[in-house]
Design an enzyme around this catalytic site. Structure first.
Site, short mmCIF file in Angstrom:
data_model
loop_
_atom_site.label_atom_id
_atom_site.label_comp_id
_atom_site.label_asym_id
_atom_site.label_seq_id
_atom_site.Cartn_x
_atom_site.Cartn_y
_atom_site.Cartn_z
N HIS A 175 5.56 6.71 6.59
CA HIS A 175 5.23 6.23 5.24
C HIS A 175 4.72 7.42 4.43
CE1 HIS A 175 1.46 6.08 7.49
NE2 HIS A 175 0.93 6.47 6.33
N HIS B 104 2.16 8.94 0.99
CA HIS B 104 1.05 8.80 0.05
C HIS B 104 1.39 9.72 -1.12
CE1 HIS B 104 -1.61 6.90 3.15
NE2 HIS B 104 -0.85 7.61 3.97
N THR C 228 -5.95 6.86 7.54
CA THR C 228 -6.54 7.12 6.22
C THR C 228 -6.52 5.85 5.37
OG1 THR C 228 -4.43 7.71 5.21
CG2 THR C 228 -5.69 9.49 6.27
N GLU D 230 -3.12 13.63 0.86
CA GLU D 230 -4.41 13.17 1.40
C GLU D 230 -5.19 14.37 1.94
OE1 GLU D 230 -3.48 9.49 3.83
OE2 GLU D 230 -4.43 8.82 1.99
N HIS E 289 3.54 10.74 6.44
CA HIS E 289 2.92 10.51 7.76
C HIS E 289 3.92 9.89 8.73
CE1 HIS E 289 -1.36 10.29 5.83
NE2 HIS E 289 -0.95 11.54 6.03
N HIS F 190 0.84 -1.22 0.00
CA HIS F 190 0.00 0.00 0.00
C HIS F 190 0.86 1.26 0.00
CE1 HIS F 190 -3.14 -2.79 1.07
NE2 HIS F 190 -2.53 -3.12 2.18
O1 LIG Z 1 -0.68 3.30 11.70
C1 LIG Z 1 -1.07 4.02 10.63
C2 LIG Z 1 -1.23 3.43 9.41
C3 LIG Z 1 -1.64 4.16 8.32
C4 LIG Z 1 -1.90 5.52 8.41
S1 LIG Z 1 -2.46 6.46 7.08
C5 LIG Z 1 -1.76 6.12 9.62
O2 LIG Z 1 -2.01 7.47 9.67
C6 LIG Z 1 -1.35 5.38 10.75
ZN LIG Z 2 -0.78 7.48 6.03
#
Ligand SMILES: Oc1ccc(S)c(O)c1
Ligand SMILES: [Zn+2]
Length: 260
Positions: free
Chosen positions: A93, A95, A198, A105, A118, A63
Protein backbone atom coordinates in the site's frame (compact mmCIF):
# COMPACT_ATOMS: atom_id res chain seq x y z
CA UNK A 1 -15.27 -0.14 12.23
CA UNK A 2 -12.28 2.10 11.95
CA UNK A 3 -12.98 5.56 13.38
CA UNK A 4 -9.44 6.81 12.92
CA UNK A 5 -8.16 8.90 10.05
CA UNK A 6 -5.77 11.73 9.23
CA UNK A 7 -8.02 14.71 9.95
CA UNK A 8 -7.94 17.16 12.86
CA UNK A 9 -10.54 15.20 14.85
CA UNK A 10 -9.34 11.64 14.14
CA UNK A 11 -5.71 12.05 13.07
CA UNK A 12 -2.30 10.94 14.45
CA UNK A 13 -2.37 13.44 17.34
CA UNK A 14 -5.41 11.72 18.91
CA UNK A 15 -4.77 8.06 17.98
CA UNK A 16 -3.32 7.44 21.48
CA UNK A 17 -6.80 7.88 22.99
CA UNK A 18 -7.99 4.69 21.32
CA UNK A 19 -4.58 3.05 20.72
CA UNK A 20 -2.39 3.87 23.76
CA UNK A 21 0.56 2.06 22.12
CA UNK A 22 0.79 5.17 19.92
CA UNK A 23 2.95 6.49 22.78
CA UNK A 24 5.02 3.29 22.97
CA UNK A 25 8.80 3.07 22.73
CA UNK A 26 9.16 1.52 19.26
CA UNK A 27 6.74 3.52 17.12
CA UNK A 28 7.03 4.31 13.40
CA UNK A 29 7.79 6.18 11.25
CA UNK A 30 11.04 7.86 12.34
CA UNK A 31 13.43 10.45 10.93
CA UNK A 32 16.43 8.55 9.58
CA UNK A 33 19.71 10.43 10.12
CA UNK A 34 22.19 8.72 7.75
CA UNK A 35 25.35 9.85 9.55
CA UNK A 36 24.02 8.55 12.87
CA UNK A 37 23.08 5.16 11.40
CA UNK A 38 25.68 2.56 12.30
CA UNK A 39 27.11 0.72 9.31
CA UNK A 40 26.90 -2.91 10.34
CA UNK A 41 29.15 -5.21 8.24
CA UNK A 42 27.27 -8.24 9.64
CA UNK A 43 24.17 -6.97 7.83
CA UNK A 44 24.00 -8.88 4.58
CA UNK A 45 21.99 -7.92 1.49
CA UNK A 46 18.24 -8.35 1.47
CA UNK A 47 17.04 -11.00 -0.95
CA UNK A 48 13.66 -10.62 -2.65
CA UNK A 49 12.09 -13.62 -4.26
CA UNK A 50 9.00 -12.27 -5.99
CA UNK A 51 9.16 -14.59 -9.00
CA UNK A 52 5.88 -16.43 -8.40
CA UNK A 53 4.08 -13.34 -7.26
CA UNK A 54 0.33 -13.70 -7.19
CA UNK A 55 -1.47 -10.44 -6.63
CA UNK A 56 -5.19 -11.02 -6.16
CA UNK A 57 -6.97 -7.68 -5.86
CA UNK A 58 -6.69 -3.95 -5.34
CA UNK A 59 -8.87 -2.22 -2.74
CA UNK A 60 -9.70 1.14 -1.17
CA UNK A 61 -9.85 0.48 2.59
CA UNK A 62 -10.67 4.08 3.47
CA UNK A 63 -7.08 4.77 4.57
CA UNK A 64 -4.98 3.78 1.56
CA UNK A 65 -5.06 1.77 -1.65
CA UNK A 66 -3.87 -1.78 -1.02
CA UNK A 67 -2.87 -4.66 -3.32
CA UNK A 68 -3.31 -8.04 -1.63
CA UNK A 69 -1.48 -11.28 -2.38
CA UNK A 70 -2.32 -14.95 -2.04
CA UNK A 71 0.01 -15.85 0.83
CA UNK A 72 -0.70 -19.57 0.75
CA UNK A 73 2.23 -19.69 -1.66
CA UNK A 74 5.48 -19.64 0.31
CA UNK A 75 7.69 -18.77 -2.63
CA UNK A 76 7.15 -15.02 -2.52
CA UNK A 77 9.47 -13.92 0.22
CA UNK A 78 11.95 -11.41 1.53
CA UNK A 79 14.93 -12.72 3.47
CA UNK A 80 18.48 -11.90 4.44
CA UNK A 81 19.56 -8.54 5.78
CA UNK A 82 18.34 -8.23 9.40
CA UNK A 83 15.85 -11.10 9.02
CA UNK A 84 16.35 -14.49 10.72
CA UNK A 85 13.62 -16.12 8.64
CA UNK A 86 12.01 -15.65 5.24
CA UNK A 87 8.90 -13.41 5.46
CA UNK A 88 5.98 -13.86 3.05
CA UNK A 89 4.49 -10.98 1.04
CA UNK A 90 0.93 -10.23 2.18
CA UNK A 91 0.09 -6.79 0.73
CA UNK A 92 1.47 -3.48 -0.37
CA UNK A 93 0.00 0.00 0.00
CA UNK A 94 1.02 3.62 -0.25
CA UNK A 95 1.11 6.82 1.85
CA UNK A 96 1.08 10.18 0.05
CA UNK A 97 0.58 13.96 0.43
CA UNK A 98 -1.74 16.56 -1.04
CA UNK A 99 -1.10 18.60 -4.23
CA UNK A 100 2.42 20.05 -3.94
CA UNK A 101 2.79 18.57 -0.46
CA UNK A 102 5.11 15.69 0.39
CA UNK A 103 3.61 12.58 1.96
CA UNK A 104 6.26 10.04 2.91
CA UNK A 105 6.18 8.71 6.47
CA UNK A 106 9.87 8.13 7.13
CA UNK A 107 12.03 11.19 6.55
CA UNK A 108 15.77 11.31 5.79
CA UNK A 109 17.69 13.99 7.68
CA UNK A 110 14.40 15.85 8.09
CA UNK A 111 13.51 15.66 4.40
CA UNK A 112 10.34 13.94 3.25
CA UNK A 113 9.60 12.44 -0.16
CA UNK A 114 6.39 12.76 -2.18
CA UNK A 115 5.12 9.32 -1.18
CA UNK A 116 6.13 6.01 0.44
CA UNK A 117 5.33 2.44 -0.63
CA UNK A 118 5.06 -0.26 2.06
CA UNK A 119 5.50 -3.92 1.07
CA UNK A 120 4.20 -5.87 4.06
CA UNK A 121 5.57 -9.37 4.78
CA UNK A 122 4.94 -11.75 7.68
CA UNK A 123 7.00 -14.39 9.48
CA UNK A 124 5.14 -17.56 8.48
CA UNK A 125 7.96 -19.76 9.85
CA UNK A 126 7.28 -18.70 13.45
CA UNK A 127 3.57 -17.73 13.30
CA UNK A 128 0.46 -19.46 11.96
CA UNK A 129 -1.41 -16.48 10.58
CA UNK A 130 -0.70 -12.91 9.49
CA UNK A 131 -2.94 -11.66 12.35
CA UNK A 132 -0.86 -13.56 14.92
CA UNK A 133 2.41 -12.34 13.39
CA UNK A 134 1.13 -8.74 13.34
CA UNK A 135 1.14 -8.72 17.16
CA UNK A 136 4.57 -10.37 17.60
CA UNK A 137 7.80 -8.33 18.03
CA UNK A 138 9.43 -10.07 15.04
CA UNK A 139 6.20 -10.81 13.19
CA UNK A 140 6.32 -8.40 10.26
CA UNK A 141 8.96 -7.12 7.86
CA UNK A 142 7.96 -4.02 5.91
CA UNK A 143 10.04 -2.89 2.94
CA UNK A 144 9.67 0.87 2.58
CA UNK A 145 10.38 2.54 -0.76
CA UNK A 146 10.36 6.32 -1.25
CA UNK A 147 8.62 7.84 -4.28
CA UNK A 148 10.07 11.08 -5.68
CA UNK A 149 8.43 13.21 -8.37
CA UNK A 150 10.13 13.24 -11.75
CA UNK A 151 9.55 11.20 -14.88
CA UNK A 152 6.62 8.84 -15.32
CA UNK A 153 7.19 5.41 -13.78
CA UNK A 154 6.39 3.02 -16.62
CA UNK A 155 5.05 0.23 -14.36
CA UNK A 156 3.24 2.33 -11.78
CA UNK A 157 0.73 3.08 -14.55
CA UNK A 158 -0.64 -0.45 -14.04
CA UNK A 159 -1.68 0.62 -10.55
CA UNK A 160 -2.73 4.22 -11.25
CA UNK A 161 -4.85 3.05 -14.22
CA UNK A 162 -6.78 0.75 -11.86
CA UNK A 163 -7.47 3.39 -9.21
CA UNK A 164 -10.69 4.64 -10.85
CA UNK A 165 -12.11 1.16 -10.20
CA UNK A 166 -11.62 1.59 -6.42
CA UNK A 167 -12.55 5.27 -6.11
CA UNK A 168 -14.89 4.73 -3.16
CA UNK A 169 -14.08 3.45 0.35
CA UNK A 170 -14.85 -0.26 0.56
CA UNK A 171 -14.44 -0.94 -3.16
CA UNK A 172 -12.27 -3.83 -4.38
CA UNK A 173 -11.54 -5.19 -7.83
CA UNK A 174 -9.54 -8.04 -9.34
CA UNK A 175 -5.90 -7.18 -9.85
CA UNK A 176 -4.04 -10.34 -10.79
CA UNK A 177 -0.52 -11.01 -11.96
CA UNK A 178 1.06 -7.77 -10.78
CA UNK A 179 4.64 -8.33 -9.66
CA UNK A 180 5.97 -5.54 -7.38
CA UNK A 181 9.52 -6.38 -8.44
CA UNK A 182 8.93 -3.68 -11.08
CA UNK A 183 8.55 -1.04 -8.35
CA UNK A 184 12.04 -1.54 -6.87
CA UNK A 185 14.85 0.98 -7.39
CA UNK A 186 18.17 -0.21 -8.85
CA UNK A 187 19.96 -0.40 -5.47
CA UNK A 188 18.81 -2.47 -2.48
CA UNK A 189 20.98 -0.47 -0.04
CA UNK A 190 18.88 0.00 3.07
CA UNK A 191 18.50 1.26 6.62
CA UNK A 192 16.84 -1.03 9.19
CA UNK A 193 15.35 -0.57 12.67
CA UNK A 194 12.66 -2.05 14.90
CA UNK A 195 9.32 -0.24 14.83
CA UNK A 196 5.58 -0.50 14.34
CA UNK A 197 2.71 -0.25 11.94
CA UNK A 198 2.29 3.43 11.11
CA UNK A 199 -1.50 3.09 11.18
CA UNK A 200 -3.77 1.91 13.99
CA UNK A 201 -3.57 -0.58 15.69
CA UNK A 202 0.12 0.58 15.59
CA UNK A 203 1.37 -2.85 16.72
CA UNK A 204 5.11 -2.85 17.58
CA UNK A 205 5.76 -5.85 15.37
CA UNK A 206 7.73 -4.50 12.41
CA UNK A 207 11.32 -4.99 11.30
CA UNK A 208 11.59 -1.96 9.00
CA UNK A 209 13.80 -2.14 5.92
CA UNK A 210 13.87 1.25 4.17
CA UNK A 211 15.57 1.47 0.77
CA UNK A 212 17.85 4.48 0.43
CA UNK A 213 17.23 5.00 -3.33
CA UNK A 214 13.80 6.43 -4.23
CA UNK A 215 11.87 5.51 -7.36
CA UNK A 216 10.75 8.27 -9.73
CA UNK A 217 7.05 8.79 -10.43
CA UNK A 218 5.32 11.69 -12.21
CA UNK A 219 3.13 14.33 -10.58
CA UNK A 220 0.36 13.11 -12.93
CA UNK A 221 0.64 9.56 -11.56
CA UNK A 222 0.63 10.84 -7.96
CA UNK A 223 -2.42 13.02 -8.64
CA UNK A 224 -4.38 9.86 -9.47
CA UNK A 225 -3.89 8.60 -5.89
CA UNK A 226 -5.52 11.82 -4.64
CA UNK A 227 -8.59 11.04 -6.74
CA UNK A 228 -9.37 8.18 -4.32
CA UNK A 229 -12.11 8.95 -1.81
CA UNK A 230 -12.40 8.36 1.95
CA UNK A 231 -16.16 8.22 1.52
CA UNK A 232 -18.42 5.40 0.35
CA UNK A 233 -20.34 5.38 -2.93
CA UNK A 234 -23.72 6.01 -1.34
CA UNK A 235 -22.49 9.00 0.71
CA UNK A 236 -23.26 12.50 -0.58
CA UNK A 237 -20.05 14.03 0.78
CA UNK A 238 -16.91 13.30 -1.24
CA UNK A 239 -13.63 13.62 0.70
CA UNK A 240 -10.41 12.94 -1.19
CA UNK A 241 -7.77 10.58 0.20
CA UNK A 242 -4.57 12.58 0.69
CA UNK A 243 -1.96 13.32 3.39
CA UNK A 244 -2.48 9.80 4.76
CA UNK A 245 0.91 9.82 6.50
CA UNK A 246 1.90 9.74 10.18
CA UNK A 247 4.69 12.15 11.22
CA UNK A 248 8.02 10.82 12.59
CA UNK A 249 7.93 9.43 16.16
CA UNK A 250 10.53 9.52 18.98
CA UNK A 251 13.51 7.20 18.42
CA UNK A 252 13.71 6.44 22.18
CA UNK A 253 17.31 5.29 21.94
CA UNK A 254 16.73 2.81 19.09
CA UNK A 255 19.66 2.09 16.77
CA UNK A 256 19.24 2.50 13.03
CA UNK A 257 21.64 0.26 11.14
CA UNK A 258 22.66 0.70 7.52
CA UNK A 259 23.72 -1.87 4.96
CA UNK A 260 25.82 0.72 3.16
O1 LIG B 1 -0.06 -4.56 8.03
C1 LIG B 1 0.30 -3.26 7.93
C2 LIG B 1 -0.64 -2.28 7.84
C3 LIG B 1 -0.27 -0.96 7.75
C4 LIG B 1 1.06 -0.58 7.74
S1 LIG B 1 1.56 1.07 7.68
C5 LIG B 1 2.01 -1.54 7.85
O2 LIG B 1 3.31 -1.12 7.83
C6 LIG B 1 1.65 -2.90 7.95
ZN1 LIG C 1 2.01 1.72 5.60
Amino acid sequence: GDHWGYGIEDGPSVWHKTYPIAQGNRQSPIDIVPHQASCDPSLGPIVLNYDHCTSMNIANNGHSVIVEFDDTDDRVVIQGGPLDNPYKLKQFHFHWGGKGCHGSEHTVAGNSYASELHLVHWNAVKYGTFEEAATAPDGLAVLGIFLETGDDHRWLNMITDALYMVKFKGSVTDFEGFNPMCLLPSSLDYWTYLGSLTTPPLYESVVWIILREPIMVSEKQLSKFRMLLLTEEEEDQRIHMENNFRPPQPLNGRKVRSSI
